[in-house]
Design a protein around this motif. Sequence first.
Motif, PDB file in Angstrom:
ATOM      1  N   ALA A   2      78.070 -58.965  13.573  1.00 27.15           N
ATOM      2  CA  ALA A   2      78.900 -57.783  13.586  1.00 27.15           C
ATOM      3  C   ALA A   2      79.043 -57.277  12.156  1.00 27.15           C
ATOM      4  O   ALA A   2      78.944 -58.043  11.197  1.00 27.15           O
ATOM      5  N   GLU A   3      79.276 -56.024  12.044  1.00 28.64           N
ATOM      6  CA  GLU A   3      79.491 -55.414  10.739  1.00 28.64           C
ATOM      7  C   GLU A   3      80.786 -54.618  10.805  1.00 28.64           C
ATOM      8  O   GLU A   3      80.978 -53.826  11.721  1.00 28.64           O
ATOM      9  N   TYR A   4      81.679 -54.829   9.858  1.00 23.38           N
ATOM     10  CA  TYR A   4      82.981 -54.175   9.829  1.00 23.38           C
ATOM     11  C   TYR A   4      83.120 -53.388   8.537  1.00 23.38           C
ATOM     12  O   TYR A   4      82.770 -53.874   7.460  1.00 23.38           O
ATOM     13  N   HIS A   5      83.621 -52.158   8.644  1.00 22.26           N
ATOM     14  CA  HIS A   5      83.850 -51.288   7.481  1.00 22.26           C
ATOM     15  C   HIS A   5      85.289 -50.789   7.507  1.00 22.26           C
ATOM     16  O   HIS A   5      85.822 -50.496   8.572  1.00 22.26           O
ATOM     17  N   ILE A   6      85.888 -50.667   6.327  1.00 21.92           N
ATOM     18  CA  ILE A   6      87.206 -50.059   6.208  1.00 21.92           C
ATOM     19  C   ILE A   6      87.262 -49.316   4.870  1.00 21.92           C
ATOM     20  O   ILE A   6      86.710 -49.788   3.868  1.00 21.92           O
ATOM     21  N   GLN A   7      87.867 -48.154   4.880  1.00 22.24           N
ATOM     22  CA  GLN A   7      87.999 -47.340   3.665  1.00 22.24           C
ATOM     23  C   GLN A   7      89.433 -47.481   3.163  1.00 22.24           C
ATOM     24  O   GLN A   7      90.387 -47.211   3.889  1.00 22.24           O
ATOM     25  N   ILE A   8      89.579 -47.897   1.909  1.00 20.97           N
ATOM     26  CA  ILE A   8      90.901 -48.078   1.308  1.00 20.97           C
ATOM     27  C   ILE A   8      90.952 -47.271   0.015  1.00 20.97           C
ATOM     28  O   ILE A   8      90.046 -47.360  -0.812  1.00 20.97           O
TER      29      ILE A   8
END
Length: 103
Positions: free
Chosen positions: A1-7
């Motif tokens: 799985a690949e997870y992305h989050i913009q902070i």
Amino acid sequence: AEYHIQIEEFKEGKWIPFTNKDVQLEFVRIDPFVIAPLVPSGGRFTCKFKIPDVYGVYQFRVDYNRVGYTHLFSTTQVSVRPLEHTQYERFISSAYPYYTSSF
């Protein structure tokens, strides 16, 4: 799985990408199955890992709590279903010696 989050963080009147390297992702069912660091790249944090081969409802969870910053909590719920026995490859390449010895 690949997870992305913009902070992003608000500094001097404008939003700039967040650059700390201590943000981590938890892949949780009841207890965390995977705890992995999120790698920053211009405000976007990414993590790749292998999902456990266990049925269940899991959560991608980011819980970042540091002095001087607002508490960041993000969670996304997903269900995991392993492949059925009929969905795997029919012939496994590492088993060819066994296939040939059966004749």
